[in-house]
Design a protein around this motif. Structure first.
Motif, PDB file in Angstrom:
ATOM      1  N   ALA A 188       0.857  -1.185   0.000  1.00 39.52           N
ATOM      2  CA  ALA A 188       0.000   0.000   0.000  1.00 39.52           C
ATOM      3  C   ALA A 188       0.892   1.235   0.000  1.00 39.52           C
ATOM      4  N   PRO A 189       0.540   2.291  -0.707  1.00 37.98           N
ATOM      5  CA  PRO A 189       1.353   3.517  -0.702  1.00 37.98           C
ATOM      6  C   PRO A 189       1.462   4.106   0.708  1.00 37.98           C
ATOM      7  N   ILE A 190       2.642   4.580   1.036  1.00 31.69           N
ATOM      8  CA  ILE A 190       2.865   5.213   2.338  1.00 31.69           C
ATOM      9  C   ILE A 190       1.976   6.452   2.485  1.00 31.69           C
ATOM     10  N   THR A 191       1.712   7.117   1.373  1.00 32.51           N
ATOM     11  CA  THR A 191       0.912   8.344   1.411  1.00 32.51           C
ATOM     12  C   THR A 191      -0.562   8.085   1.743  1.00 32.51           C
ATOM     13  N   ASP A 192      -0.944   6.822   1.823  1.00 35.44           N
ATOM     14  CA  ASP A 192      -2.291   6.498   2.291  1.00 35.44           C
ATOM     15  C   ASP A 192      -2.406   6.613   3.813  1.00 35.44           C
ATOM     16  N   PHE A 193      -1.250   6.757   4.461  1.00 35.88           N
ATOM     17  CA  PHE A 193      -1.227   6.745   5.923  1.00 35.88           C
ATOM     18  C   PHE A 193      -0.706   8.042   6.539  1.00 35.88           C
ATOM     19  N   ILE A 194       0.253   8.683   5.869  1.00 36.61           N
ATOM     20  CA  ILE A 194       0.844   9.902   6.419  1.00 36.61           C
ATOM     21  C   ILE A 194       0.927  10.970   5.334  1.00 36.61           C
ATOM     22  N   SER A 195       0.999  12.223   5.773  1.00 32.25           N
ATOM     23  CA  SER A 195       1.004  13.348   4.839  1.00 32.25           C
ATOM     24  C   SER A 195       2.421  13.813   4.521  1.00 32.25           C
ATOM     25  N   ALA A 196       2.527  14.640   3.497  1.00 24.67           N
ATOM     26  CA  ALA A 196       3.813  15.239   3.134  1.00 24.67           C
ATOM     27  C   ALA A 196       4.348  16.091   4.279  1.00 24.67           C
ATOM     28  N   GLU A 197       3.467  16.724   5.012  1.00 21.46           N
ATOM     29  CA  GLU A 197       3.879  17.552   6.149  1.00 21.46           C
ATOM     30  C   GLU A 197       4.572  16.708   7.210  1.00 21.46           C
ATOM     31  N   GLU A 198       4.070  15.501   7.416  1.00 24.08           N
ATOM     32  CA  GLU A 198       4.663  14.617   8.425  1.00 24.08           C
ATOM     33  C   GLU A 198       6.004  14.042   7.969  1.00 24.08           C
ATOM     34  N   GLU A 199       6.277  14.122   6.672  1.00 21.16           N
ATOM     35  CA  GLU A 199       7.552  13.631   6.142  1.00 21.16           C
ATOM     36  C   GLU A 199       8.513  14.777   5.808  1.00 21.16           C
ATOM     37  N   LYS A 200       8.174  15.982   6.165  1.00 17.19           N
ATOM     38  CA  LYS A 200       8.928  17.150   5.705  1.00 17.19           C
ATOM     39  C   LYS A 200      10.376  17.165   6.171  1.00 17.19           C
ATOM     40  N   ASP A 201      10.705  16.491   7.265  1.00 21.64           N
ATOM     41  CA  ASP A 201      12.073  16.502   7.779  1.00 21.64           C
ATOM     42  C   ASP A 201      12.936  15.379   7.205  1.00 21.64           C
ATOM     43  N   LEU A 202      12.376  14.543   6.361  1.00 20.17           N
ATOM     44  CA  LEU A 202      13.136  13.442   5.782  1.00 20.17           C
ATOM     45  C   LEU A 202      14.021  13.937   4.638  1.00 20.17           C
ATOM     46  N   LEU A 203      15.236  13.429   4.568  1.00 20.26           N
ATOM     47  CA  LEU A 203      16.150  13.820   3.496  1.00 20.26           C
ATOM     48  C   LEU A 203      15.552  13.427   2.144  1.00 20.26           C
ATOM     49  N   PRO A 204      15.537  14.349   1.178  1.00 19.47           N
ATOM     50  CA  PRO A 204      14.919  14.058  -0.128  1.00 19.47           C
ATOM     51  C   PRO A 204      15.473  12.799  -0.794  1.00 19.47           C
ATOM     52  N   MET A 205      16.774  12.572  -0.672  1.00 21.70           N
ATOM     53  CA  MET A 205      17.362  11.391  -1.285  1.00 21.70           C
ATOM     54  C   MET A 205      16.742  10.111  -0.745  1.00 21.70           C
ATOM     55  N   THR A 206      16.425  10.078   0.553  1.00 23.69           N
ATOM     56  CA  THR A 206      15.867   8.868   1.149  1.00 23.69           C
ATOM     57  C   THR A 206      14.416   8.658   0.730  1.00 23.69           C
ATOM     58  N   VAL A 207      13.678   9.749   0.559  1.00 24.73           N
ATOM     59  CA  VAL A 207      12.300   9.636   0.083  1.00 24.73           C
ATOM     60  C   VAL A 207      12.294   9.145  -1.360  1.00 24.73           C
ATOM     61  N   GLU A 208      13.224   9.643  -2.156  1.00 24.15           N
ATOM     62  CA  GLU A 208      13.356   9.183  -3.541  1.00 24.15           C
ATOM     63  C   GLU A 208      13.606   7.682  -3.585  1.00 24.15           C
ATOM     64  N   ALA A 209      14.432   7.193  -2.671  1.00 23.23           N
ATOM     65  CA  ALA A 209      14.747   5.761  -2.639  1.00 23.23           C
ATOM     66  C   ALA A 209      13.506   4.915  -2.389  1.00 23.23           C
ATOM     67  N   GLY A 210      12.559   5.457  -1.625  1.00 23.71           N
ATOM     68  CA  GLY A 210      11.350   4.721  -1.290  1.00 23.71           C
ATOM     69  C   GLY A 210      10.217   4.909  -2.275  1.00 23.71           C
ATOM     70  N   THR A 211      10.513   5.552  -3.404  1.00 17.56           N
ATOM     71  CA  THR A 211       9.485   5.844  -4.407  1.00 17.56           C
ATOM     72  C   THR A 211       9.701   4.995  -5.653  1.00 17.56           C
ATOM     73  N   TYR A 212       8.642   4.376  -6.111  1.00 20.78           N
ATOM     74  CA  TYR A 212       8.698   3.539  -7.316  1.00 20.78           C
ATOM     75  C   TYR A 212       7.570   3.950  -8.250  1.00 20.78           C
ATOM     76  N   GLN A 213       7.936   4.302  -9.475  1.00 22.50           N
ATOM     77  CA  GLN A 213       6.980   4.752 -10.486  1.00 22.50           C
ATOM     78  C   GLN A 213       6.051   5.835  -9.924  1.00 22.50           C
ATOM     79  N   ASP A 214       6.694   6.816  -9.314  1.00 20.55           N
ATOM     80  CA  ASP A 214       6.029   8.014  -8.795  1.00 20.55           C
ATOM     81  C   ASP A 214       5.117   7.771  -7.582  1.00 20.55           C
ATOM     82  N   THR A 215       5.209   6.590  -6.985  1.00 20.96           N
ATOM     83  CA  THR A 215       4.430   6.298  -5.779  1.00 20.96           C
ATOM     84  C   THR A 215       5.382   5.899  -4.656  1.00 20.96           C
ATOM     85  N   GLN A 216       5.218   6.524  -3.492  1.00 21.47           N
ATOM     86  CA  GLN A 216       6.075   6.186  -2.361  1.00 21.47           C
ATOM     87  C   GLN A 216       5.506   4.982  -1.615  1.00 21.47           C
ATOM     88  N   TYR A 217       6.283   3.901  -1.618  1.00 21.88           N
ATOM     89  CA  TYR A 217       5.866   2.672  -0.947  1.00 21.88           C
ATOM     90  C   TYR A 217       6.707   2.369   0.300  1.00 21.88           C
TER      91      TYR A 217
END
Length: 431
Positions: free
Chosen positions: A131-160
């Motif tokens: 299930a996409p992570i964005t089904d559970f938490i918002s971008a605001e709640e992830e705002k402190d995460l390093l962009p490179m690490t969020v990119e790593a968790g994204t596949y075909q434009d969906t963060q899993y």
């Protein structure tokens, strides 16, 4: 069906009854009936509170990592969620990939979440079990995460995958052997290697696994080349790749044979003044009694003006699709707790992990850790290893190319073209 851990009421009631019996005996020995009655009423109220207390909802996470690291995460998350009556439980599974292939769609026998490296993400996403992570938490709640690490968790434009910590290659040097300052350009580093390497004597300025794709990635990525792009196209014979491996070749000539054991042995025996490797090398370096220093590979500038850009490996947590249906709120609570800086601070202090949460690096003790801060600096240029399924068949052709160039001295363009063909065939065979 939700799995829950209920309060152990029988034990509480048994204790309450024993207390009541003891109180009655005391009353017979002189305590007033009013005092005895008050004690009994208090005990009854306590039992009623226990009986009506909320049950604890358990969220199960499968992993195959270091159990001490998982414990650090569990301790922080469970303390955070105690008031919400949610508890996360980590279970180690050997062969996690196979386990998820078997149970990823099994709500009764599978986990609610899994904790794993990001480079397998595409395979799990294609299985349709996440299930996409964005089904559970918002971008605001992830705002402190390093962009490179969020990119790593994204596949075909969906963060899993929610990133929790990561690792990168580092430049580790022996402060007792290295002369002067460590250079800031790769050209100056090469010049230092030329003047401080004696291959006949078996002593080296720098050693690296020069024919391992992961260890050559700082050159490959820095030159704008790629082993495979996000659409699954191999890139072993592009102009940028030819430029990168040609430049790497001159370094390889001053590094010995470049295999993992040899590099480590040379550094431990102080026959090499520096080694390019990851944080996993540090415990052995400490055991060898080496007075080591660390520099971020991002601090080295290539001839094209770009910084070296190693791969990063990101560890994070994903959610099974059926957990969204069964435990939406509990899973959301776990993910929100894992986002917080206190988890990252504890991981850095207790497990020497580089946190995905950028605010964790503001902690004074974390900021004083040279290795952690070097990885933080590297996060600015590091590129997550490709997380598409096709990457699994690319390591072979890429390393065959590097070995043919660096160890056998074959023509670079010819080798690159041949390995590109082999890579395309391997990718096509996956379809």
């Amino acid at each position: 069906m939700k799995r829950k851990i209920y309060s152990t009421l029988c034990g509480v009631l048994a204790v309450g009854m024993l207390g009541g019996c003891g109180t009655a005996g005391t009353a017979a020995n002189g305590e007033s009936k009013e005092e005895a009655q008050s004690t009994v009423e208090t005990s009854a109220e306590e039992k009623q509170e226990d009986a009506s207390s909320e049950s604890v909802e358990t969220v199960t996470v499968w992993h195959d990592g270091d159990e001490s690291i998982m414990q650090v995460i569990a301790d922080e998350v469970n303390e955070e969620l105690e008031a919400e009556h949610v508890q996360v439980v980590f279970e180690k599974k050997t062969g996690l990939t196979d386990q998820l292939q078997l149970y990823g769609n099994d709500a009764e026998n599978g986990p609610d979440m899994y904790f794993y490296a990001h480079d397998s993400l595409g395979m799990f996403a294609e299985m349709g079990i996440l299930a996409p992570i964005t089904d559970f938490i918002s971008a605001e709640e992830e705002k402190d995460l390093l962009p490179m690490t969020v990119e790593a968790g994204t596949y075909q434009d969906t963060q899993y995958l929610l990133p929790v910590y990561y690792e990168t290659l580092l430049f580790i040097y022996n402060q007792d052997l290295w002369e002067g300052e460590v250079p800031s350009t790769t050209d100056d580093l090469y010049a230092y290697m030329e003047s401080h390497t004696d291959t006949d004597a078996g002593t080296y300025a720098v050693v690296n696994q020069h024919s391992t794709a992961y260890n050559v990635a700082p050159f490959i990525n820095g030159y704008g080349a790629y082993i495979i792009d996000k659409d699954g196209n191999p890139g072993l014979n592009t102009d940028q790749m030819i430029e990168a491996v040609t430049y790497n070749k001159q370094f390889a000539e001053l590094m010995g044979d470049g295999d993992y054991d040899t590099c480590n042995t040379l550094f431990h025996e102080q026959k090499a003044a520096a080694i390019i490797g990851g944080p996993w090398l540090i415990s052995g370096i400490k055991d060898a009694g080496i007075n080591y220093g660390i520099k971020s590979l991002s601090d080295f500038t290539l001839p094209n003006g770009e910084a070296m850009a190693p791969y990063s490996g990101v560890q994070g947590i994903g959610v099974m699709k059926y957990a969204k249906e069964n435990k939406q709120d509990a899973v959301a609570s776990v993910l929100k707790a894992m986002c917080k800086e206190n988890v990252g601070i504890s991981l850095a202090k207790e497990a020497s992990c580089a946190p995905a949460n950028a605010k964790a690096y503001e902690d004074a003790e974390v900021a004083a850790d040279d290795m952690i801060m070097a990885m933080r600096a590297t996060a600015e240029t590091a590129q997550p290893m490709p997380n598409i399924p096709q990457m699994s068949v690319m390591w072979g052709p890429a390393e065959s190319m590097l070995a043919s160039i660096n160890k056998s001295g074959q023509d670079i363009k010819t080798v690159a073209d041949n390995c590109q063909k082999a890579a395309k065939t391997a990718v096509a065979d996956m379809q």
